[in-house]
Design a protein around this motif. Structure first.
Motif, PDB file in Angstrom:
ATOM      1  N   GLY A 136      -3.222  -6.858  15.114  1.00  0.00           N
ATOM      2  CA  GLY A 136      -4.237  -5.955  15.611  1.00  0.00           C
ATOM      3  C   GLY A 136      -5.442  -5.936  14.701  1.00  0.00           C
ATOM      4  N   ASP A 137      -6.356  -5.019  15.006  1.00  0.00           N
ATOM      5  CA  ASP A 137      -7.576  -4.873  14.213  1.00  0.00           C
ATOM      6  C   ASP A 137      -7.284  -3.950  13.040  1.00  0.00           C
ATOM      7  N   TYR A 184      -6.513  -8.179   6.581  1.00  0.00           N
ATOM      8  CA  TYR A 184      -7.298  -7.004   6.932  1.00  0.00           C
ATOM      9  C   TYR A 184      -8.725  -7.206   6.436  1.00  0.00           C
ATOM     10  N   GLU A 185      -9.620  -6.398   6.970  1.00  0.00           N
ATOM     11  CA  GLU A 185     -11.008  -6.402   6.513  1.00  0.00           C
ATOM     12  C   GLU A 185     -11.178  -5.274   5.500  1.00  0.00           C
ATOM     13  N   HIS A 240      -6.303   1.209  11.847  1.00  0.00           N
ATOM     14  CA  HIS A 240      -5.470   0.262  12.586  1.00  0.00           C
ATOM     15  C   HIS A 240      -5.729   0.426  14.084  1.00  0.00           C
ATOM     16  N   ASN A 241      -6.322  -0.612  14.666  1.00  0.00           N
ATOM     17  CA  ASN A 241      -6.693  -0.560  16.086  1.00  0.00           C
ATOM     18  C   ASN A 241      -7.540   0.672  16.401  1.00  0.00           C
ATOM     19  N   ILE A 269       1.100   7.955   2.263  1.00  0.00           N
ATOM     20  CA  ILE A 269       1.386   7.910   3.693  1.00  0.00           C
ATOM     21  C   ILE A 269       1.053   6.531   4.254  1.00  0.00           C
ATOM     22  N   ILE A 270      -0.073   5.970   3.810  1.00  0.00           N
ATOM     23  CA  ILE A 270      -0.489   4.654   4.283  1.00  0.00           C
ATOM     24  C   ILE A 270       0.519   3.580   3.877  1.00  0.00           C
ATOM     25  N   VAL A 271       0.983   3.620   2.623  1.00  0.00           N
ATOM     26  CA  VAL A 271       1.954   2.627   2.161  1.00  0.00           C
ATOM     27  C   VAL A 271       3.243   2.715   2.976  1.00  0.00           C
TER      28      VAL A 271
END
Length: 236
Positions: free
Chosen positions: A5-6, A32-33, A61-62, A71-73
């Motif tokens: 995904g983006d 990822y960007e 994410h998308n 939380i992200i990890v």
């Protein structure tokens, strides 16, 4: 690296919280960007995607943002199994809970302590924050002994969640040593952490992601200059 995904990451190169997220993405082999942010003079993109805390990192994410590095990890660990299916968080529920406990301790106690060294306005304030940081590090020495069971990392034989949470601060330990001559992890006082830190720095994820401490020193000087120039609020 394989993406899904983006995926974009709003960050600051020397932020320990951003470093841990970037290491997790690297461990999972996710593309990822990366979009660098000015966290002192915050821009529209950061304010749009994190209007509550207005800080990095933000993983988009998308088109949907996620905030707060721990939380992200954990999100990354759940969404992307990785090339070998390995997990960043421990598989055992007790070990996972223990890792989360110490991770919360690091962000609640360690980060504010060493950041206070940069924010201190007097030598006395700085000395107190150095003492506070050293006390936290001593407890992490005991935590490493408990969690690792004699193995190379907090997670055992390879780096995991707690290694990322603690390890992302090492960049700033070195920056503070260069700025103020203070040492927080040393073989004489914290032998387990000292050996662990050397191993952590030698991992592929650390070598690929963690910036040179010169970058942190440069940002620290900019941050301290901005704090010095900030207007003093009137007492109410």
């Amino acid at each position: 690296m394989a993406g899904e995904g983006d995926l974009k990451l709003l960050g600051l190169l020397v932020s320990p919280f951003v470093v841990r997220v970037r290491m997790a993405l690297h461990m999972k082999g996710v593309s990822y960007e990366y979009i660098e942010q000015d966290v002192i003079d915050k821009g529209e993109l950061l304010l749009k995607y994190n209007p509550v805390y207005k800080k990095v990192p933000v993983l988009i994410h998308n088109g949907v943002p996620l905030c707060e590095s721990q939380i992200i990890v954990q999100y990354i660990d759940e969404v992307w199994p990785g090339t070998n299916g390995s997990s960043i968080l421990p598989a055992d529920p007790y070990d996972r809970a223990t890792a989360r406990f110490w991770a919360a301790y690091v962000d609640d106690k360690l980060f504010p302590a060493w950041l206070g060294i940069l924010k201190a306005k007097t030598q006395e304030e700085r000395a107190e924050k150095v003492k506070e940081t050293l006390a936290v590090v001593e407890l992490l020495e005991a935590a490493l002994a408990q969690c690792s069971n004699g193995k190379p990392f907090f997670a055992g034989d390879s780096i995991g969640f707690l290694d990322l949470v603690v390890g992302c601060n090492l960049l700033w330990f070195e920056a503070l040593r260069r700025l103020f001559g203070v040492t927080f992890v040393a073989a004489g006082k914290t032998p387990l952490l000292a050996a662990w830190a050397e191993r952590f720095g030698g991992t592929e994820a650390a070598r690929e992601v963690v910036p040179d401490a010169d970058k942190a020193v440069e940002f620290a000087k900019k941050l301290m200059a901005s704090l010095c120039s900030a207007p003093v609020a009137n007492a109410s």
